[in-house]
Structures are given as structure tokens and as C-alpha cells.
Design a protein around this motif. Structure first.
Motif, PDB file in Angstrom:
ATOM      1  N   THR A  79      54.789  63.350  59.737  1.00 20.85           N
ATOM      2  CA  THR A  79      55.457  62.683  58.630  1.00 20.85           C
ATOM      3  C   THR A  79      56.912  63.116  58.576  1.00 20.85           C
ATOM      4  O   THR A  79      57.248  64.257  58.939  1.00 20.85           O
ATOM      5  CB  THR A  79      54.775  63.009  57.287  1.00 20.85           C
ATOM      6  N   ASP A  81      58.491  63.217  55.751  1.00 22.16           N
ATOM      7  CA  ASP A  81      58.635  63.897  54.468  1.00 22.16           C
ATOM      8  C   ASP A  81      57.238  64.209  53.946  1.00 22.16           C
ATOM      9  O   ASP A  81      56.551  63.320  53.424  1.00 22.16           O
ATOM     10  CB  ASP A  81      59.402  63.021  53.474  1.00 22.16           C
ATOM     11  N   GLN A 125      55.495  67.957  58.814  1.00 22.78           N
ATOM     12  CA  GLN A 125      56.893  67.530  58.883  1.00 22.78           C
ATOM     13  C   GLN A 125      57.633  68.547  59.742  1.00 22.78           C
ATOM     14  O   GLN A 125      57.922  69.653  59.299  1.00 22.78           O
ATOM     15  CB  GLN A 125      57.509  67.467  57.475  1.00 22.78           C
TER      16      GLN A 125
END
Length: 257
Positions: A79, A81, A125
Motif C-alpha cells: 500500500t 499509505d 507501506q
């Protein structure tokens, strides 16, 4: 050697094992796949990075009894974020694991959740740690799969939260399956388990590690204290088997096509 710099956003990017016997697990995976291990040191709680041909393929850590969970592997999705992804997942019906998104110094940000069907999944992340760098080789990740009874719920959840491009492979009561495609490549699948999973059983995430010879690798698993969950069989997707390691953590094997 299929080396990658990073996974596409939304795709699996890392796997790690929580083991009640870290030394025994290291010996098992060393014998089965030739993995070596690099310690991150006490600053990271003794976390170990598993390497194949010098490239990261997974992680290994101690399964603290306080976690009250069996030994097992966790898959992490890439991801951009982690906090936003976690917030969006919870808004779409995911279940919080009670832990906030956590920064791993100089490595990245980590989050955990259970999807609406009960499948446990991690978020990653990356900052300094890009995830597994070797794929489609003996002892390296090849493919990932969600299996559960809440198939339609899962399709909508992962499409809405992670933006997956989902393609139906089969849509019959006997075999209902879709893939998620990233840059034109199917990196994972979702299988409807309604026909064979008992009512109330949570959905699961699993993964496949490459094997030069699936049958020989199954035997090496057995020789080193592991067990067979599903015998090796030929399928349209290669020769596959499901096994468990020396402390009971399950994973799959796949021939290399």
C-alpha cells in the motif's frame, strides 16, 4: 533469476512466519529451500529475513504466546499509505485487529486487519524494505490465494479497497474462481469455498512457493518434520501440493512453469 524491485500497489509484497520454535523453523526452511537468514538485530526484536540466492523472500519471528495464535504465515499487501488503506478497509467492513498502524524504523509502516470474511491480512507501506525480491524460483513466492465461503463479499471488498482488476476464470457451483491482475499478470486468485468449507469457517490467505520438483520437495518436508495437507497433484496450473512445516504452519508448493 526473476528479480523485482517492488510489487504493484495492492499486490502481495511480503510474507512472514510467526514460529514458536525459531531455531527449528530456520533449520526446516534451510533444508527444504536452501534459505539463509539475516538477523535485523535486537532493535527489531530479533526479526529474521529469509534469503534465497541473497535476495529477501520472507521473514521469521517468534510467535509470542501472548498473541494466543497458532504458528502461521501472514501475507502483506503493498500500500502507498497504510493508515488510509486500514481506514478504508474498516469502513468497508473489515475487522480491526486492535493494533494501530506501526512504523518499523527505516523499513516501512505495517498494519493488520481481518477482511469481512475473517481472512487475516497485513498491510505494508515500504520505505527502506521493498518486500520479497525473488519470485518464481525454487523457494520463492509464486502465487497467492484467498479461499472462503463469502466469495462475492471478498470480490467487492478487495476491489473497492485495493482497486484490484478482477477477472472471472470460472463461475460454476463446482468451481468458482477469479484472479486479480496487475499490469496484465495474474498474481493472486480468489476461490469460492462454499462447496467444501464447513459453515462458519473463516476465510484464509495462502501462498505458493516454487519447487523444482514438487514430489521431491514434499519428501524433504516430511524428512524434516513437516506434514502433507494435500498430496501433490497435476492441475491446469501446474503440479501443486499443500504442506505444513515442522511447527504446523501451512503453505503450498507449485511447480515452476
Amino acid at each position: 533469476m526473476p528479480v523485482r524491485n517492488s510489487a504493484p500497489v495492492g499486490a502481495p509484497t511480503w510474507i512472514d512466519l510467526a514460529s514458536s520454535d525459531v531455531e527449528r523453523s530456520q533449520a526446516f526452511y534451510r533444508e527444504v529451500f536452501g534459505w539463509t537468514f539475516d538477523s535485523a538485530g535486537p532493535e527489531y526484536g530479533g526479526y529474521l529475513t529469509a534469503l534465497k540466492d541473497g535476495r529477501p523472500v520472507g521473514g521469521l519471528m517468534f510467535n509470542d504466546p501472548q498473541w494466543n495464535s497458532p504458528d502461521g504465515w501472514t501475507t502483506y499487501l503493498h500500500t502507498a499509505d497504510a493508515q488510509t488503506s486500514l481506514d478504508n478497509a474498516l469502513a468497508a467492513g473489515a475487522i480491526s485487529c486492535g493494533a494501530p498502524v506501526m512504523e518499523i524504523k527505516d523499513k516501512g509502516w505495517m498494519g493488520m486487519l481481518s477482511d469481512p470474511s475473517g481472512a487475516f491480512i497485513g498491510l505494508w507501506q515500504p520505505t527502506g524494505h521493498r518486500g520479497f525480491e525473488l519470485v518464481n524460483e525454487h523457494g520463492a513466492p509464486v502465487y497467492f490465494q484467498w479461499t472462503g465461503r463469502d466469495y462475492c463479499t471478498a470480490l467487492k471488498f478487495y476491489h473497492d479497497v485495493f482497486g484490484w482488476s478482477i477477472e472471472s476464470v470460472s463461475d460454476t457451483d463446482e468451481f468458482r474462481y477469479s484472479t486479480a491482475n496487475f499490469d496484465g499478470e495474474a498474481l493472486l486468485g480468489l476461490m469460492d469455498g462454499s462447496a467444501f468449507l464447513p459453515e462458519g469457517q473463516p476465510s484464509t490467505w495462502s501462498f505458493f512457493l516454487g519447487a523444482d520438483d514438487v514430489d521431491k520437495t514434499v519428501q524433504v518436508v516430511l524428512d524434516n518434520g513437516g506434514s502433507v495437507v494435500r498430496d501433490a497433484e497435476d492441475t491446469p496450473y501446474g503440479r501443486l501440493a499443500a504442506v505444513a512445516d515442522c511447527t504446523g504452519a501451512g503453505f503450498n508448493l507449485s511447480s515452476l512453469q
